[in-house]
Every structure is written in C-alpha cells, then in structure tokens.
Design an enzyme around this catalytic site. Structure first.
Site, PDB file in Angstrom:
ATOM      1  N   GLU A   1       0.819  -1.210   0.000  1.00  0.00           N
ATOM      2  CA  GLU A   1       0.000   0.000   0.000  1.00  0.00           C
ATOM      3  C   GLU A   1       0.856   1.264   0.000  1.00  0.00           C
ATOM      4  O   GLU A   1       0.551   2.233  -0.687  1.00  0.00           O
ATOM      5  CB  GLU A   1      -0.939  -0.002   1.211  1.00  0.00           C
ATOM      6  CG  GLU A   1      -1.961  -1.127   1.233  1.00  0.00           C
ATOM      7  CD  GLU A   1      -3.047  -0.956   0.176  1.00  0.00           C
ATOM      8  OE1 GLU A   1      -3.057   0.089  -0.522  1.00  0.00           O
ATOM      9  OE2 GLU A   1      -3.874  -1.884   0.029  1.00  0.00           O
TER      10      GLU A   1
ATOM     11  N   ARG B   1       0.688   3.807  -3.300  1.00  0.00           N
ATOM     12  CA  ARG B   1       0.045   5.092  -3.005  1.00  0.00           C
ATOM     13  C   ARG B   1       1.068   6.212  -2.831  1.00  0.00           C
ATOM     14  O   ARG B   1       0.962   7.264  -3.468  1.00  0.00           O
ATOM     15  CB  ARG B   1      -0.823   4.978  -1.751  1.00  0.00           C
ATOM     16  CG  ARG B   1      -1.980   4.000  -1.876  1.00  0.00           C
ATOM     17  CD  ARG B   1      -2.719   3.855  -0.545  1.00  0.00           C
ATOM     18  NE  ARG B   1      -3.634   2.735  -0.547  1.00  0.00           N
ATOM     19  CZ  ARG B   1      -4.966   2.844  -0.438  1.00  0.00           C
ATOM     20  NH1 ARG B   1      -5.527   4.029  -0.342  1.00  0.00           N
ATOM     21  NH2 ARG B   1      -5.717   1.773  -0.437  1.00  0.00           N
TER      22      ARG B   1
ATOM     23  N   ASP C   1      -4.500 -10.028  -8.108  1.00  0.00           N
ATOM     24  CA  ASP C   1      -4.767  -9.223  -9.297  1.00  0.00           C
ATOM     25  C   ASP C   1      -3.568  -8.480  -9.875  1.00  0.00           C
ATOM     26  O   ASP C   1      -3.169  -8.669 -11.020  1.00  0.00           O
ATOM     27  CB  ASP C   1      -5.905  -8.238  -9.002  1.00  0.00           C
ATOM     28  CG  ASP C   1      -5.681  -7.479  -7.684  1.00  0.00           C
ATOM     29  OD1 ASP C   1      -4.632  -7.675  -7.053  1.00  0.00           O
ATOM     30  OD2 ASP C   1      -6.563  -6.678  -7.305  1.00  0.00           O
TER      31      ASP C   1
ATOM     32  N   GLU D   1     -12.068  -0.185 -10.462  1.00  0.00           N
ATOM     33  CA  GLU D   1     -11.580  -1.141 -11.472  1.00  0.00           C
ATOM     34  C   GLU D   1     -12.417  -1.159 -12.751  1.00  0.00           C
ATOM     35  O   GLU D   1     -11.868  -1.224 -13.867  1.00  0.00           O
ATOM     36  CB  GLU D   1     -11.523  -2.548 -10.858  1.00  0.00           C
ATOM     37  CG  GLU D   1     -10.360  -2.777  -9.917  1.00  0.00           C
ATOM     38  CD  GLU D   1     -10.574  -2.101  -8.567  1.00  0.00           C
ATOM     39  OE1 GLU D   1      -9.574  -1.863  -7.844  1.00  0.00           O
ATOM     40  OE2 GLU D   1     -11.742  -1.815  -8.228  1.00  0.00           O
TER      41      GLU D   1
ATOM     42  N   THR E   1      -0.865   0.582 -10.437  1.00  0.00           N
ATOM     43  CA  THR E   1      -2.143  -0.004 -10.028  1.00  0.00           C
ATOM     44  C   THR E   1      -2.984   0.942  -9.192  1.00  0.00           C
ATOM     45  O   THR E   1      -4.151   0.648  -8.926  1.00  0.00           O
ATOM     46  CB  THR E   1      -1.902  -1.320  -9.260  1.00  0.00           C
ATOM     47  OG1 THR E   1      -3.116  -2.075  -9.181  1.00  0.00           O
ATOM     48  CG2 THR E   1      -1.375  -1.029  -7.868  1.00  0.00           C
TER      49      THR E   1
END
Length: 865
Positions: free
Chosen positions: A474, A478, A606, A739, A823
């Site tokens: 994360e 981010r 994913d 998504e 992502t």
C-alpha cells in the site's frame, strides 16, 4: 379653349404632313408607327383621339371634344389611376391589359393579351371589367366606340384605316384593308345564350418596343413561374430539399445541360460553367436545390429550404430532425473531405511547432503528442461530441473539487476522511495518503491552487519517520507511486526526494533468503515481517506489485538498488513458473515457493499479473523487458481456462480456482482484467489480438452489469454465478472502487467506442446520487438498500475520479504510448529500458529526465483546459 385645341391639332397635322412629304411612307404601318412613337406613352386615350383626328381632319362634335378635354384634364392629374381603355367597334370588344392599355378582343395562342367575351346580343354590349353597358350599340361599319374610366366615346364615320390605327396603338392588332370590318360571330356550343368568341385575323406585333417593355416588366414573374414548372418536372422534393429523380447520373446531367442550353442559366457570359456553391448551413450543393437564397452571411449562402426558414422565422433549420439529402457518391466525398481536414490539421499543428522552435521556446510533450492512440488525429474540440465530453469532464472535476475541499476542511494531513462524522483517520500511519494520492489528479485537472497547498504540506509537514507497521504494498503504490508520478508531471525535485526517502525505509523488506519481500515493515525501525493470518507467507500481489515504482526510482535517481530488489522477485518466481502461468496467492518468502491456496484475478492476486504487462510497457517493449511479456502471455493462457459464461444471458466471468476445482465467484477487483487484456492485445498477432480484445469487451460488459443489476446501480464487492441465474451479489458493500471505470477508460482509448464513455457516465451518476454527501463521498454498506458508510477512500480521488476524468478527455491527455499507470492510477513516464542507464551517474540520466519532464510542465494539457 376648344379653338386653341383645334389649332394645336392642326399644327401637329401640318408638321407631320411636311415630314411625310420629305419621306413618303411606304405603307400605312410606317405612318402609324411614326405617329405612335411621337405620342407620349403615358396617355393612350390621347393617342387614340389623335390617331382619329389626324388621319381625318373632320373632327367630332363639339360636345364630344369638350368631353375629351375634360377627361384629358382629369387624366393629366391622375394619369397613374388607369382603370382600363376599351374599344368597341362593330361589336368587337378591345380589352385592357395589366398596365391599363387597351387590348384586342380576339386572342391568339402567341398573344400576350386577354380574350374578351361579348354578349350574343350585339345591341347589349358590356364592358368586361367595369361592367359598363353601352346601350343602343348596333353593328355599324363606320362607327367607333371607345370606353375609358367608365365613359363611352362614340365616333361616327370612322374609316377602316382609322380603326386599324387605333387597333395598332392599343395592342398592335391589324384589320386587313380588304375587309376591315368583316367580323364573324361564332357560338362556342351552338347556343344562342352563351358568350360568343369573335374570330378576327391577326399577326404578330409591329410595335417591338412596346413588347420589349412589357417583357421587362413581367420578366421576374415569368422566371419564377418557369423555374417552378421546370423544376417540378425534373426534381422531386425530399424533406425540404430537391434531389434528382433520374436513376442514371448521365441522364441527369444530360437533362441539366439541355435545361441550361434552353434557358441560358448556370453559364457565365463566356459560356463556361459558373462556380458551384453550397449551403453554408446544411452543406447541400446548389445543384440539389431549386435556388440559393440569402442568409445571415449574405446573398446566395443558403439553400432553398434553409433560406425560407431564415426569411420567415429568422432562424436556421434543425438539421437533427431532417433526413440527409440523397446525394450520389456522398460517402466518397465525405471521406475525402475528412482526409483533407485531417491533413490540414496536421500541417497547421506542425507549422505551429516550427514557429515555437524558431522562436527558441521549448515545445511541450503535450503539444508534441498531436495524435492519440492508433495515430488518429485529435478531434476538433468544437464538435458536438467533444462539447459533451467537456461538459462531463467538468462535472467530474466538480466532484473532485467537492471531495478535495471536504478533505482539506475536515481531514487535512490525515490519511483519509470520514465524511459522516467530519473527521480524519490515519489508516496508513499518518502519511497523508489521500493528499499524496491526489497530487497528480489535481495536477492533471489543472487545480493549481489546491495543488500548491498540497505541495506546501509535502514540503513542510510530510514526515516518514513513523513508528508504524506499514504495508509495503500500500505504501509503495500510493505514496511512492504518487510522489514519482507528480515528479514526472511537474518536474519538481521535491517529490523525487520524498519518494526516495520512503523507498529507502521500505527496502529492508526485501532482505529475505529468496528475495521475496515481507509485506509489513516499521517505517522508523525496520523489522519487516508478514501478517499472522497468512501463516507467515507473503501475498502474491503484495510481493509482485512494486516493480513499476522502484524501476522508475532507479531510472530517475541513477541508483540501481531499487530496481535490483524488485526484479529479483520476478526472476525468482520465473524459476518455478507454471505452464498455465497461474500462481496461488501465498508464497513462502524463505523458499520462494508457492503454498496451496486460491488462484484468482481478484483480491491478493490481481496486480501481480497487471505488473507483468506494465513492466514490459514501462521499458518500452524492448528485449531487456521481454521476459515480463513472456510471463504475462503464459498467464493469459491460464486466464482463458478460468473463463466461464452464465445462463441464460451468457455473461463472461473469471472464476477462482483452488487446486483442480473452480469456484463460480468473481471479485469486482478482477474487473481490472478487461482493461489489462485490451492494453496487452497489441503485442499479439492480429488473430490473437482480436481474440483477447473480444474477451476484454465481454468481461467489461459483465462488470458494467455488476453496477446495473443493483437498485443503486453501484456494484457490490463480489458476485456469484449459479446455474440458471446470471449473477447475484455476494458481499454487498461498495467502497468507491475504480476497477470497472479503469477498464472502460482503456477500452475507449484503444477502440474509440463511445459506448464505454456512456457506461462510465452512468456509473459516475450513480456515485453522485448515492455516495455524495455534504462533506465528501462515502461508500455503501449495502448496494441493495443504499445504506451509507463513513469512509472516503483515498483511491476514490486517485483512481476513480481520475479515470472518469480521462474517460472524457482527449487521447492526447496522458497518452498511453508515453505513460503507464501503476495499479493506483498514478501515471509514470515510459523510459526505454537500457540496463546500463541504471548504473549511470545521477547527474547524467537525471538531467536528461528533468529536461524532458519539465517541458511537459510548460504546456500542461492546454488542449482541454
């Protein structure tokens, strides 16, 4: 007075006799014409009197002369009030024409006069137009009767030559000298009480000047009538326009040429074809409309239909309600016009770039990127489609301003905002996750003031020295991704330095025997480890989704250590990569082997597959990154084995796999896959590319229906697919995930199909209706009931709103051949992979990178602001 008048007539008679003596007339016509042309044209009654008296010096009675003088005085004051002059000679009525000039009572096919009818009773002759009866009139061979303005004048002992003179004066009619008064009365139907028509011999007019004047006066009226008549025969009307009714173009052209030969229209004085014009409003050619009319831009600028609308109502036609005119070869012409227009746009763009280079100014990368994906030119920003896109883009921008303002007001500096309670929470250790996640979104949307305030916070308040166990995954996607993206967009080195600071704190997580990283690390003290609920294993997505950020950091800093750490992970996994390319979600960090667990393209699996493709794109598809592409294609073979379809609607979906069994469940998180497949299809052969693109579109349709199948039109967290039932919501919350919108963005960019824009707009409206509150945006605890939660996720600003904004932006904004999204939707500049550049000094590659990136800052997306 009478005496003076007689003297005046006598003087005229003598003067004319002298003139005739000098040049004797050949015949009576010459004498009459000479007499006629010397008489004022405005008073035909005077002409008739003079013709009678000057050809015969014997005058009429004094009372008749006085009556004549009185009429002459009245007429001199009101000559414009002609009511008609009529001649009645032996029952022959002379009827007036449109200009008040007397006309013969017997008509013919080629004559311009009007036939006059007379009663069968010669003793009861009546004036056709004024209804004036002439009592007591009888057939007399030497009597002439004139009717003028309701008055009747009778002349006795009138010779045939005098009658002929009057006839010629009135309408160039001639009575043969041999039998001037021989008038035959014919009964049209053999009935005594029906109007009679007199058969009088006639010839063409000898007074050509009078005829020419009449033609000039009636020319415009005759043109209108002739045009309408001819056009009605040649053309057929179609919703306000005229189109050719000829099936063969040759026949049509032949008809048109004959028409031009007969009428002399459409040709200039030299006989060459005149320049063809078209309607300025609807574009129809002048050949397809009966006439060109005046419009707001001047004469002959509108077709017949548009011109009539403009003249009558002051507005132009609504072209959306009218069927397009049927013009032959229209599609060919339009195609050629589009090609010419595109070429002109390109030439203009290149000329502008050349001027900027000559002036010594830098040319931004945004300007250099004139065309979008596939080489298509950027569309005209004034077209109706782009106007609609601009309006929708502004709505998304307003949503971003609302979300950011709420965060700034209630949760400034905290990781996330709780809108319902209007406070901030530190979900990621107090790193200002929402602020850093939103930096590039603010920059792309042109929100400069908000961006500058956020930059000041990063410069003055951002501190990574936190005693907090942070998620490596994360924090990377981010914080590291957000800072690097902002650096690539703005060229501000502050963000690169901050990215390097936090990356250095994360690096110890890769210090394992296999190189597979731990997923948690303390930012202040290190001490990496894995969560207890995984049984000590690392998570596939968490371990294999740092390549883009750390490779980019090495390229921009010139320090290879970041790239080496993340690439060792891929090399380790490639050693035991299965034939179907599908890995379980748990990996032993010490051995580098997988554990028995779920295989999925949803949660925890994913982004690993996503980064295999995007690392290849980030390296600009060179041989140095070919192993990423090879691994990804292997995984896509495995993906095909997970595709199943529902009944009865045949929705395609990706199921999960545990061992050898399949589970008919799909996460909303897996809806990134349609976009990934579309993005990666370009590396296949044409047949394979089409196969994966088609699958991408099928999966996108399924993901869109995740939203449309619920009462709130927002998707749940996951869905189950049972036999005979298309889909049913499993976990029913919605936390503003991006998504599906991400995949719609990729599909629109790569196919140009505006359907994906419409789907994205519908999803945005559902967010506006159900998730927008006074102080930001919230998720839903249940998409069926619409009950709201109390969290505005940072990825809503970083991903969802950004992808929606780009969905309605030109393809030249963050073009996909120059940028790759991580992502978390942070765009990172594509740099061609050259492994030697990794070990180069920072002062070398970094300066070149700074130069390229700063040029983008100079012209930041001026195309759409």
């Amino acid at each position: 007075m009478l005496r003076d008048f007689k003297l005046q007539l006598e003087k005229r008679r003598r003067r004319r006799e002298l003139e005739l003596q000098k040049r004797p007339p050949d015949n009576l016509d010459r004498k009459i014409c000479q007499l006629y042309y010397r008489i004022p044209r405005t008073n035909k009654l005077v002409s008739c009197f003079e013709a009678i008296y000057m050809m015969d010096p014997i005058p009429a009675s004094e009372s008749e002369m006085m009556h004549y003088l009185q009429e002459q005085d009245d007429h001199s004051c009101h000559h414009h009030r002609y009511h008609g002059l009529h001649l009645i000679s032996n029952g022959n009525v002379m009827d007036h024409d449109d200009n008040g000039v007397a006309a013969a009572g017997v008509g013919s096919g080629g004559s311009e006069c009007i036939e006059g009818d007379i009663s069968a009773d010669p003793g009861n002759l009546s004036d056709n137009h004024n209804g004036m009866a002439v009592p007591g009139a009888t057939v007399n061979s030497n009597q002439l009767t004139l009717s003028f303005q309701g008055r009747v004048y009778v002349f006795e002992s009138v010779s045939p030559e005098q009658v002929q003179a009057v006839l010629l004066l009135l309408d160039a009619r001639e009575v043969p000298p041999s039998n001037p008064m021989d008038i035959t009365i014919q009964n049209n139907r053999g009935l005594s009480n029906t109007p009679q028509r007199f058969n009088v011999p006639q010839r063409l007019a000898s007074l050509m000047r009078f005829r020419e004047k009449r033609k000039e006066r009636n020319f415009e009226k005759k043109i209108r009538y002739t045009v309408r008549k001819e056009v009605a025969l040649r053309m057929q009307r179609n919703k306000g326009q005229f189109t050719s009714s000829k099936p063969n173009g040759d026949d049509s052209s032949a008809t048109a040429s004959n028409w031009e030969e007969n009428q002399g229209w459409g040709l200039d004085g030299s006989g060459t074809q005149s320049h063809e014009t078209s309607c300025r409003h609807c574009g129809i050619s002048e050949k397809s409309t009966p006439m060109m009319r005046r419009g707001p831009e001047g004469p002959r600028t509108l077709c017949n239909a548009c011109g009539l609308m403009w003249a009558n109502k002051g507005t132009l036609r609504d072209l959306s309600k009218a069927a397009p005119p049927l013009v032959q070869n229209q599609s060919v012409d339009r195609g050629e016009e589009e090609e010419i227009s595109k070429l002109k746009e390109k030439v203009t763009h290149l000329q502008n770039l050349l001027e900027e280079l000559k002036n010594g100014g830098g040319v931004s990368g945004e300007k250099m990127k004139y065309s979008g994906e596939g080489g298509h030119a950027v569309k005209n920003m004034d077209s109706p489609d782009n106007i609609l896109d601009a309006q929708r883009r502004e709505k998304v921008k307003d949503a971003m301003i609302h979300a950011w303002s709420s965060y700034e007001k209630y949760a400034w500096g905290h990781d996330e905002l709780q809108p319902q309670t209007k406070n901030g929470v530190d979900s990621f250790g107090g790193l200002g996750a929402t602020l850093i996640d939103s930096l590039d979104t603010l920059y792309i949307m042109g929100l400069d003031e908000q961006f500058q305030r956020a930059r000041e916070w990063v410069a003055n308040s951002l501190d990574f020295n936190k005693n907090y166990d942070a998620s490596v995954f994360e924090t990377t996607i981010r914080v590291v991704g957000g800072l690097l993206s902002t650096y690539d967009l703005s060229g501000d080195k502050l963000f690169l330095d901050k990215a390097q600071d936090i990356a250095d704190r994360l690096l110890p997580a890769w210090n394992t025997e296999s190189g597979i990283p731990y997923n948690i690390i303390n930012l202040a003290h290190g001490n990496p480890h894995n969560p207890g609920w995984t049984g000590g294993d690392s998570i596939l997505a968490d371990s294999g989704t740092e390549q883009l950020e750390f490779i980019a950091l090495s390229q921009r800093t010139g320090n290879p250590k970041y790239q080496q750490k993340v690439e060792n992970v891929i090399l380790e996994l490639n050693k035991t990569f299965p034939d179907d390319g599908l890995l379980p979600i748990y990996i032993n960090p010490h051995k580098g082997t997988t554990s028995y667990s779920t295989i999925t393209f949803g949660a925890m699996g994913d982004s690993f597959y996503e980064y295999l493709l995007k690392a290849w794109i980030q390296g600009n598809r060179t041989a140095a990154v070919s192993h990423y592409r090879k691994m990804w294609e292997t995984s896509m073979k495995g993906l095909l084995s997970l595709v199943r379809r529902t009944t009865p609607s045949s929705f395609a979906y990706l199921c999960e796999k545990m061992g050898s069994s399949l589970n008919d469940k799909m996460d909303e998180l897996a809806c990134f896959a349609p976009g990934m497949l579309a993005l990666g299809s370009s590396g296949y052969s044409p047949d394979e590319a089409q196969k994966f693109l088609s699958l991408s579109e099928e999966l996108a349709w399924t993901c869109y229906n995740f939203y449309q199948s619920t009462p709130t039109k927002l998707a749940g967290e996951n869905y189950f697919f049972n036999d005979g039932q298309d889909m049913s919501v499993g976990t029913s919350w919605n936390i503003l995930r991006p998504e599906t919108v991400e995949s719609l963005f990729y599909l629109w960019r790569l196919t140009g199909n505006k359907t994906y824009q419409e789907w994205g707009w519908n999803i945005f409206q559902a967010f506006e209706k159900n998730s927008r509150v006074e102080s930001g945006y919230v998720g839903l605890k249940d998409v069926n009931t619409g009950v709201k939660d109390n969290m505005m996720q940072s990825f809503f600003l970083a991903e969802t709103l950004k992808y929606l904004y780009l969905l309605f932006s030109p393809s030249s904004v963050i073009p996909l051949d120059e940028w790759v999204f991580n992502t978390e939707a942070h765009p990172i500049k594509i740099v061609t992979r050259n492994d030697r550049a990794v070990s180069s000094a920072r002062s070398g590659g970094s300066q070149e990178s700074d130069r390229q990136l700063r040029t983008r800052k100079e012209g930041r997306f001026r195309n759409h602001h």
